[in-house]
Enzyme design. Structure first.
Site, PDB file in Angstrom:
ATOM      1  N   GLU A 167      -7.880  -5.109  -0.582  1.00 59.35           N
ATOM      2  CA  GLU A 167      -8.338  -5.949  -1.691  1.00 59.35           C
ATOM      3  C   GLU A 167      -8.202  -7.437  -1.401  1.00 59.35           C
ATOM      4  OE1 GLU A 167      -9.951  -4.099  -3.439  1.00 59.35           O
ATOM      5  OE2 GLU A 167      -8.847  -3.079  -5.025  1.00 59.35           O
ATOM      6  N   HIS A 194       0.845  -1.198   0.000  1.00 56.24           N
ATOM      7  CA  HIS A 194       0.000   0.000   0.000  1.00 56.24           C
ATOM      8  C   HIS A 194       0.877   1.243   0.000  1.00 56.24           C
ATOM      9  CE1 HIS A 194      -3.180   2.849   1.088  1.00 56.24           C
ATOM     10  NE2 HIS A 194      -3.980   1.937   0.576  1.00 56.24           N
TER      11      HIS A 194
HETATM   12  N1  ACO Z   1       4.125  -7.393  -4.888  1.00 58.42           N
HETATM   13  C1  ACO Z   1       5.443  -7.383  -5.176  1.00 58.42           C
HETATM   14  N2  ACO Z   1       6.227  -6.276  -5.042  1.00 58.42           N
HETATM   15  C2  ACO Z   1       5.632  -5.154  -4.581  1.00 58.42           C
HETATM   16  C3  ACO Z   1       4.257  -5.117  -4.268  1.00 58.42           C
HETATM   17  C4  ACO Z   1       3.498  -6.291  -4.421  1.00 58.42           C
HETATM   18  N3  ACO Z   1       2.205  -6.322  -4.148  1.00 58.42           N
HETATM   19  N4  ACO Z   1       3.935  -3.868  -3.843  1.00 58.42           N
HETATM   20  C5  ACO Z   1       5.067  -3.148  -3.922  1.00 58.42           C
HETATM   21  N5  ACO Z   1       6.095  -3.925  -4.360  1.00 58.42           N
HETATM   22  C6  ACO Z   1       7.473  -3.533  -4.562  1.00 58.42           C
HETATM   23  C7  ACO Z   1       7.610  -2.668  -5.802  1.00 58.42           C
HETATM   24  O1  ACO Z   1       7.844  -3.443  -6.961  1.00 58.42           O
HETATM   25  C8  ACO Z   1       8.778  -1.778  -5.471  1.00 58.42           C
HETATM   26  O2  ACO Z   1       9.963  -2.507  -5.680  1.00 58.42           O
HETATM   27  P1  ACO Z   1      11.274  -1.808  -6.322  1.00 58.42           P
HETATM   28  O3  ACO Z   1      11.602  -0.700  -5.350  1.00 58.42           O
HETATM   29  O4  ACO Z   1      12.258  -2.913  -6.373  1.00 58.42           O
HETATM   30  O5  ACO Z   1      10.839  -1.273  -7.651  1.00 58.42           O
HETATM   31  C9  ACO Z   1       8.633  -1.586  -3.953  1.00 58.42           C
HETATM   32  O6  ACO Z   1       7.861  -2.686  -3.473  1.00 58.42           O
HETATM   33  C10 ACO Z   1       7.942  -0.303  -3.577  1.00 58.42           C
HETATM   34  O7  ACO Z   1       6.701  -0.252  -4.247  1.00 58.42           O
HETATM   35  P2  ACO Z   1       6.068   1.050  -4.860  1.00 58.42           P
HETATM   36  O8  ACO Z   1       5.645   0.769  -6.275  1.00 58.42           O
HETATM   37  O9  ACO Z   1       6.925   2.246  -4.628  1.00 58.42           O
HETATM   38  O10 ACO Z   1       4.805   1.207  -3.982  1.00 58.42           O
HETATM   39  P3  ACO Z   1       3.590   2.151  -4.293  1.00 58.42           P
HETATM   40  O11 ACO Z   1       3.314   2.920  -3.068  1.00 58.42           O
HETATM   41  O12 ACO Z   1       3.784   2.947  -5.529  1.00 58.42           O
HETATM   42  O13 ACO Z   1       2.472   1.069  -4.630  1.00 58.42           O
HETATM   43  C11 ACO Z   1       0.681  -0.384  -4.546  1.00 58.42           C
HETATM   44  C12 ACO Z   1       1.446   0.700  -3.785  1.00 58.42           C
HETATM   45  C13 ACO Z   1       0.302   0.135  -5.934  1.00 58.42           C
HETATM   46  C14 ACO Z   1      -0.605  -0.709  -3.796  1.00 58.42           C
HETATM   47  C15 ACO Z   1       1.568  -1.657  -4.675  1.00 58.42           C
HETATM   48  O14 ACO Z   1       1.872  -2.128  -3.400  1.00 58.42           O
HETATM   49  C16 ACO Z   1       0.948  -2.710  -5.546  1.00 58.42           C
HETATM   50  O15 ACO Z   1       1.119  -2.687  -6.764  1.00 58.42           O
HETATM   51  N6  ACO Z   1       0.224  -3.709  -4.940  1.00 58.42           N
HETATM   52  C17 ACO Z   1      -0.415  -4.758  -5.720  1.00 58.42           C
HETATM   53  C18 ACO Z   1      -1.715  -4.252  -6.346  1.00 58.42           C
HETATM   54  C19 ACO Z   1      -2.799  -4.023  -5.307  1.00 58.42           C
HETATM   55  O16 ACO Z   1      -2.957  -4.773  -4.353  1.00 58.42           O
HETATM   56  N7  ACO Z   1      -3.590  -2.947  -5.534  1.00 58.42           N
HETATM   57  C20 ACO Z   1      -4.658  -2.546  -4.607  1.00 58.42           C
HETATM   58  C21 ACO Z   1      -4.174  -1.405  -3.742  1.00 58.42           C
HETATM   59  S1  ACO Z   1      -5.310  -1.027  -2.433  1.00 58.42           S
HETATM   60  C22 ACO Z   1      -6.359   0.102  -3.096  1.00 58.42           C
HETATM   61  O17 ACO Z   1      -6.006   0.943  -3.875  1.00 58.42           O
HETATM   62  C23 ACO Z   1      -7.748   0.025  -2.742  1.00 58.42           C
END
Ligand code: ACO
Length: 349
Positions: free
Chosen positions: A294, A236
């Site tokens: 989610e 998140h």
């Molecule tokens: N699985 C694997 N790796 C992840 C995940 C995940 N679910 N979430 C974050 N990471 C990794 C990223 O790849 C990134 O790695 P890197 O630094 O090597 O590139 C690192 O963790 C940091 O992630 P960010 O992209 O900076 O996190 P951000 O705050 O932009 O993203 C998000 C948050 C979009 C929710 C992300 O965690 C994600 O994509 N989760 C999966 C999709 C999801 O569950 N979406 C629903 C969100 S809840 C809502 O909106 C209601």
């Protein structure tokens, strides 16, 4: 510059507060746990948009009737293969001057009607004597068992608002230009559709199906992460601990199970969540990546009998009142939202 506007405060609001360090969500002055397990969606709509709970329930019911009346005017919008495409296109046909809770109510009918058509059935007219969650469930499935409707009601309350998330921000940007409420809601649906926001719960259920049993979880999840894919329902932007909404939905599922209805996937989901936390902690030791809303949304909406293609539209059905309340707040206190960009392109000559 803040990439992704992380940490930037774009508005003052009395609607909700997300404390990412402590994992606390306050909705209109109440903890999410307190509201979701004790209040109906109409009661919480009244907290967000004013008036009494009975008035809110009546406005939601009028909106469901409005949605049904509009079915003859939405053209082929509800024939789209994707539920969010259908909802976005059909919502665009709502009258732009419709009141907030009528727009909110109408989305339930439009989403349910799309799902009915997808399964080869005719849309069902709303029963305006029913509570919003009960009627939505009935319009999708043809019936609304009380315990399932209660679980769905808890879900709709849980997701009603969540600070300056991407779809709410979109709604506020559109409202800040002086545009109408339906335009804000249509834009917000577009933002919610993406897998990084509201498009995750269907894929979470796909993931649980693919894993099948707890013993296979770790290897499956490792392979996903190693191949560079994200684990849906995990991580998140704001929370550094487990999303409090995951706990609320887990409680609602326990309540459903204690009424004698097996959700089928709760035990598997818990095991997969534990494994996913471990796999992500190894890969990203410096970033806490825990279950988000989610994850248990997928299990709960499946348990109440909604098809997975309807999960994201159902998120919109719940979030709509929050969008509308933010639009009202933006109109009352906001200024045109117009950030700047830094030019890093070529200079002429
Ligand atoms: N699985 C694997 N790796 C992840 C995940 C995940 N679910 N979430 C974050 N990471 C990794 C990223 O790849 C990134 O790695 P890197 O630094 O090597 O590139 C690192 O963790 C940091 O992630 P960010 O992209 O900076 O996190 P951000 O705050 O932009 O993203 C998000 C948050 C979009 C929710 C992300 O965690 C994600 O994509 N989760 C999966 C999709 C999801 O569950 N979406 C629903 C969100 S809840 C809502 O909106 C209601």
């Amino acid at each position: 510059m803040s990439n992704g506007l992380e940490g930037v405060i774009a508005a003052e609001t009395i609607l909700s507060d997300v404390d990412g360090e402590r994992g606390r969500l306050i909705l209109a002055g109440h903890d999410v746990e307190e509201l979701a397990l004790r209040s109906s969606y109409a009661e919480v709509c009244a907290l967000f948009l004013g008036g009494t709970a009975a008035e809110a329930a009546a406005a939601l019911a009028r909106g469901r009737a409005l949605g049904f009346e509009r079915l003859s005017k939405v053209g082929d919008a509800l024939e789209a293969a994707d539920g969010m495409d259908a909802l976005r296109a059909a919502a665009a046909h709502l009258p732009s001057a419709a009141p907030a809770l009528e727009v909110t109510g109408a989305l339930a009918t439009l989403a349910a009607s799309w799902a009915r058509r997808q399964s080869g059935h005719k849309p069902l007219a709303p029963d305006t004597s029913l509570a919003h969650a009960d009627d939505y469930l009935r319009m999708v499935r043809g019936d609304a068992p009380a315990e399932k409707a209660r679980a769905l009601d808890a879900y709709l309350v849980t997701v009603i608002d969540h600070g300056m998330n991407a779809s709410t921000f979109t709604a506020r940007v559109i409202a800040s230009t002086g545009s109408d409420l339906v335009s804000s809601v249509v834009g917000a649906i577009g933002a919610l559709k993406g897998p990084l926001h509201g498009g995750a719960p269907g894929p979470v259920l796909d993931m649980l199906d693919a894993i099948g049993e707890p013993a296979r979880a770790e290897a499956w999840l490792e392979a996903e992460v190693t191949s560079g894919r994200r684990l849906m329902g995990m991580g998140h932007r704001i929370y550094r601990v487990r999303d409090p909404r995951a706990a609320v939905l887990e409680r609602a599922l326990e309540r459903l199970e204690s009424s004698g209805l097996r959700s089928g996937r709760l035990a598997l989901a818990r095991a997969v969540e534990r494994s996913a936390e471990g796999v992500l902690a190894k890969k990203h030791p410096d970033r806490a990546l825990k279950a988000n809303v989610e994850f248990y949304t997928a299990v709960l909406l499946d348990a109440v009998g909604l098809p997975r293609t309807l999960f994201s539209p159902t998120f919109a059905v719940g979030r709509a009142a929050g969008w509308c309340a933010h639009v009202a707040e933006q109109r009352a206190h906001g200024r045109l939202i117009r950030p700047a960009s830094r030019y890093v392109g070529k200079m002429p000559g």
